[in-house]
Write an enzyme that holds these catalytic residues in place. Structure first.
Site, PDB file in Angstrom:
ATOM      1  N   SER A  37       8.627  -7.397 -27.141  1.00 33.71           N
ATOM      2  CA  SER A  37       9.149  -8.734 -27.016  1.00 33.71           C
ATOM      3  C   SER A  37       8.538  -9.538 -26.261  1.00 33.71           C
ATOM      4  O   SER A  37       7.858  -9.238 -25.172  1.00 33.71           O
ATOM      5  CB  SER A  37      10.540  -8.430 -26.359  1.00 33.71           C
ATOM      6  OG  SER A  37      11.215  -9.504 -26.056  1.00 33.71           O
ATOM      7  N   GLY A  71      13.773 -12.184 -25.667  1.00 27.99           N
ATOM      8  CA  GLY A  71      15.004 -12.035 -25.394  1.00 27.99           C
ATOM      9  C   GLY A  71      16.033 -13.084 -25.680  1.00 27.99           C
ATOM     10  O   GLY A  71      15.755 -14.358 -25.338  1.00 27.99           O
ATOM     11  N   GLU A 177      11.870  -4.136 -16.045  1.00 28.68           N
ATOM     12  CA  GLU A 177      11.149  -5.272 -15.589  1.00 28.68           C
ATOM     13  C   GLU A 177      12.120  -5.929 -14.287  1.00 28.68           C
ATOM     14  O   GLU A 177      11.807  -7.202 -14.119  1.00 28.68           O
ATOM     15  CB  GLU A 177      10.690  -6.317 -16.420  1.00 28.68           C
ATOM     16  CG  GLU A 177       9.874  -6.281 -17.705  1.00 28.68           C
ATOM     17  CD  GLU A 177       8.844  -5.192 -17.794  1.00 28.68           C
ATOM     18  OE1 GLU A 177       9.673  -4.035 -18.006  1.00 28.68           O
ATOM     19  OE2 GLU A 177       7.834  -5.298 -17.793  1.00 28.68           O
ATOM     20  N   ARG A 227      14.993  -0.092 -23.291  1.00 27.05           N
ATOM     21  CA  ARG A 227      13.870  -0.323 -22.413  1.00 27.05           C
ATOM     22  C   ARG A 227      13.851   0.320 -21.218  1.00 27.05           C
ATOM     23  O   ARG A 227      14.759  -0.489 -20.157  1.00 27.05           O
ATOM     24  CB  ARG A 227      13.210  -1.665 -22.348  1.00 27.05           C
ATOM     25  CG  ARG A 227      11.859  -2.102 -21.876  1.00 27.05           C
ATOM     26  CD  ARG A 227      10.753  -2.592 -22.739  1.00 27.05           C
ATOM     27  NE  ARG A 227       9.463  -2.634 -22.242  1.00 27.05           N
ATOM     28  CZ  ARG A 227       8.850  -3.908 -22.095  1.00 27.05           C
ATOM     29  NH1 ARG A 227       9.426  -5.155 -22.284  1.00 27.05           N
ATOM     30  NH2 ARG A 227       7.724  -3.798 -21.533  1.00 27.05           N
ATOM     31  N   ARG A 306      -1.321  -3.505 -21.592  1.00 27.08           N
ATOM     32  CA  ARG A 306      -2.805  -3.750 -21.914  1.00 27.08           C
ATOM     33  C   ARG A 306      -3.389  -2.767 -22.936  1.00 27.08           C
ATOM     34  O   ARG A 306      -4.415  -1.946 -22.845  1.00 27.08           O
ATOM     35  CB  ARG A 306      -3.350  -3.279 -20.836  1.00 27.08           C
ATOM     36  CG  ARG A 306      -3.528  -4.391 -19.593  1.00 27.08           C
ATOM     37  CD  ARG A 306      -4.091  -5.650 -19.899  1.00 27.08           C
ATOM     38  NE  ARG A 306      -5.522  -5.384 -19.883  1.00 27.08           N
ATOM     39  CZ  ARG A 306      -6.533  -5.442 -20.656  1.00 27.08           C
ATOM     40  NH1 ARG A 306      -6.063  -5.629 -21.996  1.00 27.08           N
ATOM     41  NH2 ARG A 306      -7.829  -5.466 -20.347  1.00 27.08           N
ATOM     42  N   CYS A 355      -5.661 -12.818 -20.977  1.00 25.02           N
ATOM     43  CA  CYS A 355      -5.883 -14.150 -19.822  1.00 25.02           C
ATOM     44  C   CYS A 355      -4.438 -14.739 -19.400  1.00 25.02           C
ATOM     45  O   CYS A 355      -4.323 -15.200 -18.354  1.00 25.02           O
ATOM     46  CB  CYS A 355      -6.587 -15.165 -20.591  1.00 25.02           C
ATOM     47  SG  CYS A 355      -5.900 -15.909 -21.829  1.00 25.02           S
ATOM     48  N   GLN A 357      -3.298 -17.397 -20.309  1.00 25.18           N
ATOM     49  CA  GLN A 357      -3.131 -18.814 -20.090  1.00 25.18           C
ATOM     50  C   GLN A 357      -2.277 -19.639 -21.016  1.00 25.18           C
ATOM     51  O   GLN A 357      -1.638 -20.610 -20.862  1.00 25.18           O
ATOM     52  CB  GLN A 357      -4.679 -19.317 -20.238  1.00 25.18           C
ATOM     53  CG  GLN A 357      -5.599 -18.702 -19.096  1.00 25.18           C
ATOM     54  CD  GLN A 357      -7.010 -19.256 -19.233  1.00 25.18           C
ATOM     55  OE1 GLN A 357      -7.819 -18.316 -19.128  1.00 25.18           O
ATOM     56  NE2 GLN A 357      -7.343 -20.441 -19.559  1.00 25.18           N
ATOM     57  N   CYS A 371      -1.498 -19.153 -27.962  1.00 23.58           N
ATOM     58  CA  CYS A 371      -2.382 -18.137 -27.595  1.00 23.58           C
ATOM     59  C   CYS A 371      -3.917 -18.820 -27.505  1.00 23.58           C
ATOM     60  O   CYS A 371      -4.451 -19.568 -28.244  1.00 23.58           O
ATOM     61  CB  CYS A 371      -2.756 -17.166 -28.566  1.00 23.58           C
ATOM     62  SG  CYS A 371      -4.125 -15.684 -28.457  1.00 23.58           S
ATOM     63  N   ARG A 584     -12.438 -28.672  -0.169  1.00 23.96           N
ATOM     64  CA  ARG A 584     -12.172 -30.117   0.776  1.00 23.96           C
ATOM     65  C   ARG A 584     -10.753 -30.363   0.697  1.00 23.96           C
ATOM     66  O   ARG A 584     -10.293 -30.728   1.683  1.00 23.96           O
ATOM     67  CB  ARG A 584     -13.090 -31.216   0.066  1.00 23.96           C
ATOM     68  CG  ARG A 584     -14.521 -30.859   0.060  1.00 23.96           C
ATOM     69  CD  ARG A 584     -15.344 -32.168  -0.665  1.00 23.96           C
ATOM     70  NE  ARG A 584     -14.471 -32.201  -2.208  1.00 23.96           N
ATOM     71  CZ  ARG A 584     -14.736 -33.294  -2.964  1.00 23.96           C
ATOM     72  NH1 ARG A 584     -15.685 -34.244  -2.494  1.00 23.96           N
ATOM     73  NH2 ARG A 584     -14.159 -33.438  -4.132  1.00 23.96           N
ATOM     74  N   LYS A 585      -9.965 -29.907  -0.299  1.00 28.29           N
ATOM     75  CA  LYS A 585      -8.615 -30.099  -0.169  1.00 28.29           C
ATOM     76  C   LYS A 585      -7.882 -29.398   0.949  1.00 28.29           C
ATOM     77  O   LYS A 585      -8.092 -28.255   1.204  1.00 28.29           O
ATOM     78  CB  LYS A 585      -7.780 -29.741  -1.286  1.00 28.29           C
ATOM     79  CG  LYS A 585      -7.741 -30.682  -2.586  1.00 28.29           C
ATOM     80  CD  LYS A 585      -7.447 -30.210  -3.653  1.00 28.29           C
ATOM     81  CE  LYS A 585      -7.894 -29.205  -4.502  1.00 28.29           C
ATOM     82  NZ  LYS A 585      -8.901 -29.290  -5.281  1.00 28.29           N
ATOM     83  N   GLU A 685     -10.190 -30.257 -15.651  1.00 27.49           N
ATOM     84  CA  GLU A 685      -9.197 -29.338 -16.002  1.00 27.49           C
ATOM     85  C   GLU A 685      -9.670 -28.580 -17.578  1.00 27.49           C
ATOM     86  O   GLU A 685      -8.788 -28.018 -18.251  1.00 27.49           O
ATOM     87  CB  GLU A 685      -7.811 -29.936 -15.954  1.00 27.49           C
ATOM     88  CG  GLU A 685      -7.479 -30.257 -14.712  1.00 27.49           C
ATOM     89  CD  GLU A 685      -5.957 -30.738 -14.610  1.00 27.49           C
ATOM     90  OE1 GLU A 685      -5.198 -30.762 -15.546  1.00 27.49           O
ATOM     91  OE2 GLU A 685      -5.585 -31.293 -13.544  1.00 27.49           O
TER      92      GLU A 685
END
Ligand code: FAD
Ligand code: NAP
Ligand code: SF4
Length: 702
Positions: A37, A71, A177, A227, A306, A355, A357, A371, A584-585, A685
């Protein structure tokens, strides 16, 4: 094409365990692959149902044995966020028929996941066993009354019945989870004194009642997956005896399959990120399976986390760790995973690099999932790669992620594509990314693109830095400029000192780096360089990601039989260097890192004693006063009064990047159509997600 991928009777199966059917008595799954899922965001709006249907249908066509949906809440209290996907009415069930029919038409099977988030719900109506706020939600849950608990059970049962009416082949009850059912199981979140709290028999009552009553309601011939959380990875998590007692009770109550979950969402141990070793937790599933088998309980057990290649999955099953393997993100990366594996074409699989991302990071930002390596995921109906009506001749300059995506997609569509790169290998900056400990998976993307170049006939020329004059007059209908970026020059006085290197010197040219290192710039690359140097990757120290035992020790994960919840004291390897990471930030470093992975990078560097300094003004670089190394003069504070001299052996500049597109103007002046993608288009970015997405979308439209 299809015929070429079908095994004949005489061909031995390349993955005999993975591809063997699983007989559940009343039904048979065609193989041992469960698509786990995933919340994609498509669940949350009815307008996305046709899109969701195509998303799952493509995976069914690709040969998945059993799909589990993202879900769906059984009621409003169980929402993950306001107006999250819910299955609570016959009308909603009717909408789901679009999905079940599409999957069945492809010969697939699909189960609906029932997800009640409890105190993880990101809304004010959330409920829990006790009024205890979770560390990952701003909302404090309402403690359920006994009648409230009964209402939740009835909602689960109604949801399962509606799923059956909608044509689903089964349901999965989400009990891991750290969601509602899990919250009842553990003393840390369940402090009730009634028959739903206290002794474990009481704390597990909700889980068992839900499964028992769903089984009663749906009848015996319906897949019911539970699960179960095997290792909570939180303080005060379930003991192994409790996990085992629950598994027994759940199978007695009528579950068909036990799927397994690792770690609560609030756990501070990574469980699915790319730095987690492949199959790092299947030993826990094996423990459960062995214990149940030794009691004569044959309920099939599914393992997860994984697992991203057919070889890994086959090894796990051959080893007896589980009866079935759950993979989720690998089916975003490649819907044809199973079909390719069955045809002996594993090398053609687009591998999930874990990743997060474009999938999990999007889900956490309320964006539709996709993906990084496959931008078509969840966009199947909109990003269509069709054969070209008229084939053309294109040059693509730069074989980084953007250029690779563009060139291979153009070639797939039938165009004549010439791909050039100045380097001796494809991949651009991904070649540096893959050297970072914990980013070994990035090799897979380059392996996949290399296969696509071969199979689609892209004409590749490596070691060829092209100029505009090389391209003019060659009959190209257009040039795609994917020339990437160049490191930003921070213009710090004295930066020409020999002790100052760029990240490219370190990662690509492998120039020697001293023991005391200062890194200027704490973006994604600064963090990665800190990880690389503090692990001593350049000194041959192995990445813990490649050694499960070392990784478990590093993060403090142990046998749940000896340590409830599986937590023990982390024992990280000592750092190879003294590293200081600067920006620097003001404020916390690593703010630009991924939503679901930034904390992992920060935690990993902390274990290596990396010093993080924010709000720095770089004044000057010069020889170190001690005569050894390089000095960095910095000041801090708005008035820049607080000056200090820091001594290092090496300074590494990771101060961002700028687009490299010097071919654009001369090509356009010569009348050639130029398309800019990836870093060449915009360096700010930039990441591989944007580079691949841009390259694919451009090529699909050209
Ligand atoms: P590039 O990858 O820079 O490729 C450009 C290519 O063009 C190069 O191969 C270059 O040789 C070639 N080229 C340039 N000029 C010419 C010319 N005139 N002729 C021929 N060839 C030419 N991104 C993520 O999304 N996730 C990560 O975890 C991540 N980690 C990273 C870690 C590190 C250490 C680094 C350095 C980068 C990482 N990135 C990551 C960023 C990611 O690699 C880039 O965003 C991506 O590579 C940009 O792709 P691109 O194709 O635009 O450019
Ligand atoms: P970045 O994230 O933009 O970081 C650049 C760093 O340099 C920042 O810390 C910035 O912060 C500093 N900086 C900018 N201009 C400066 C200047 N003139 N002088 C001194 N310092 C300066 O870029 P990056 O680290 O080069 O990464 C490039 C891209 O690769 C990123 O966009 C990122 O998404 C991607 N990437 C992603 C990952 C990942 O894990 N997802 C990993 C690596 C790279 P201050 O201005 O505050 O100092
Ligand atoms: Fe895997 Fe990354 Fe794609 Fe998510 S975005 S499916 S983690 S490759």
């Amino acid at each position: 094409m299809l015929g070429a991928m079908t095994l004949t009777a005489a061909t031995p199966s390349p993955f005999p365990h993975l591809l063997s059917p699983l007989d559940l008595g009343f039904t048979r799954l065609k193989n041992r692959v469960l698509m786990g899922s995933m919340h994609t965001g498509l669940e949350d709006s009815r307008k996305h149902f046709p899109r969701m249907a195509e998303f799952y249908a493509e995976r069914a066509r690709g040969g998945v044995g059993l799909i589990v949906t993202g879900g769906f809440a059984p009621n409003i209290e169980g929402w993950a966020k306001p107006f999250a996907g819910t299955l609570a009415t016959p009308r909603a069930a009717q909408r789901h028929q679009t999905v079940t029919r599409a999957v069945h038409a492809e010969g697939g099977k699909i189960a609906l996941q029932i997800l009640h988030t409890g105190r993880y719900g990101y809304h004010p109506l959330c409920v829990a066993p006790s009024r205890i706020q979770s560390p990952i939600s701003p909302f404090t849950p309402r403690a359920l009354s006994a009648r409230g608990i009964e209402r939740q059970i009835r909602a689960f049962v109604r949801c399962a019945q509606l799923a059956r009416d909608a044509g689903y082949d089964g349901v999965e009850v989400m009990g891991s989870e750290g969601y509602l059912i899990n919250q009842f199981l553990v003393g840390h979140t369940n402090q009730r004194q009634d028959e739903w709290g206290g002794a474990y028999a009481n704390r597990m009552r909700l889980a068992v009642e839900i499964v028992r009553r769903i089984r009663e309601a749906v009848g015996p011939d319906y897949i019911l997956i539970y699960r179960i959380s095997l290792i909570d990875l939180i303080p005060g998590g379930s003991s192994w005896e409790e996990v085992l007692a629950l598994a027994r009770a759940i199978s007695t109550a009528g579950a068909t399959l036990l799927n397994t979950g690792i770690g609560w969402h609030e756990a501070r141990i990574p469980t699915i990120a790319t730095s987690v070793p492949r199959g790092a937790f299947t030993w826990v599933t094996r423990k459960l399976r062995d214990d149940l088998r030794s009691e004569g309980n044959p309920i099939p057990v599914v393992t997860s986390n994984r697992i991203n290649t057919p070889d890994v999955a086959e090894g796990i099953l051959a080893n007896g760790d589980a009866d079935m393997v759950s993979m989720a993100r690998p089916f975003l990366a490649d819907p044809d995973f199973v079909r390719k594996a069955a045809a002996g074409r594993s090398q053609d699989i687009n591998t999930c690099i874990a990743c997060n991302q474009a999938c999990l990071d999007h889900a956490f930002k309320n964006r539709l999932a996709s993906c990084l390596v496959n931008p078509r995921a969840c966009h199947e109906t909109e990003l269509v790669i069709s054969p070209a009506i008229q084939t053309k001749r294109y040059a693509v300059v730069g074989a980084g992620p953007a250029g690779l995506a563009a060139a291979t997609t153009l070639a797939q569509r039938g165009h004549d594509v010439h791909l050039f790169d100045a380097a001796e290998r494809i991949g651009g900056q991904f070649n540096m990314a893959k050297t970072i400990p914990g980013k070994e998976e990035f090799h897979e993307t380059l392996r996949y693109f290399a296969r696509l170049i071969d199979t689609n006939g892209v004409r590749l020329q490596l070691g060829r830095r092209v100029s505009a004059s090389d391209l003019v007059g060659q009959g190209f209908d257009a040039v795609v400029l994917a020339t990437g970026v160049t490191p930003r020059n921070p213009h710090i006085p004295g930066q020409e000192h020999p002790g100052v290197l760029s990240y490219i010197d370190v990662l690509w040219h492998q120039r020697p780096v001293g023991r005391r290192v200062g890194i200027l710039g704490a973006g994604g690359i600064g963090f990665d360089v800190a990880e690389y140097l503090s692990h001593g990757a350049d000194q041959g120290h192995a990445s813990p990601t490649l050694d499960t035992t070392a990784w478990l020790r590093e993060w403090g994960v142990g046998d749940p039989q000896a340590h409830p919840g599986g937590l023990l004291l982390p024992q990280p390897a000592p750092p190879a260097r003294e590293v200081t990471l600067m920006q620097r930030k003001p404020g916390k470093t690593g703010q630009s890192l991924g939503k679901t992975t930034g904390w992992i990078h920060r935690a990993a560097l902390k274990t290596k004693n990396v010093r993080m300094v924010s709000g720095v003004h770089y004044e000057r670089i010069g020889p170190a006063p001690s005569g050894q190394g390089v000095a960095l003069m910095i000041s801090q504070g708005a008035d820049r009064q607080d000056a200090q001299v820091l001594e290092f052996d090496t300074l590494v500049l990771c101060t961002g990047q700028e687009p490299l597109r010097d071919l654009q103007a001369p090509l356009q002046q010569a009348g050639i159509t130029v398309h800019l993608i990836g870093g060449a288009f915009e360096a700010g970015e930039l990441d591989a997600k944007r580079a691949i997405d841009m390259g694919t979308r451009l090529a699909a439209a050209m």
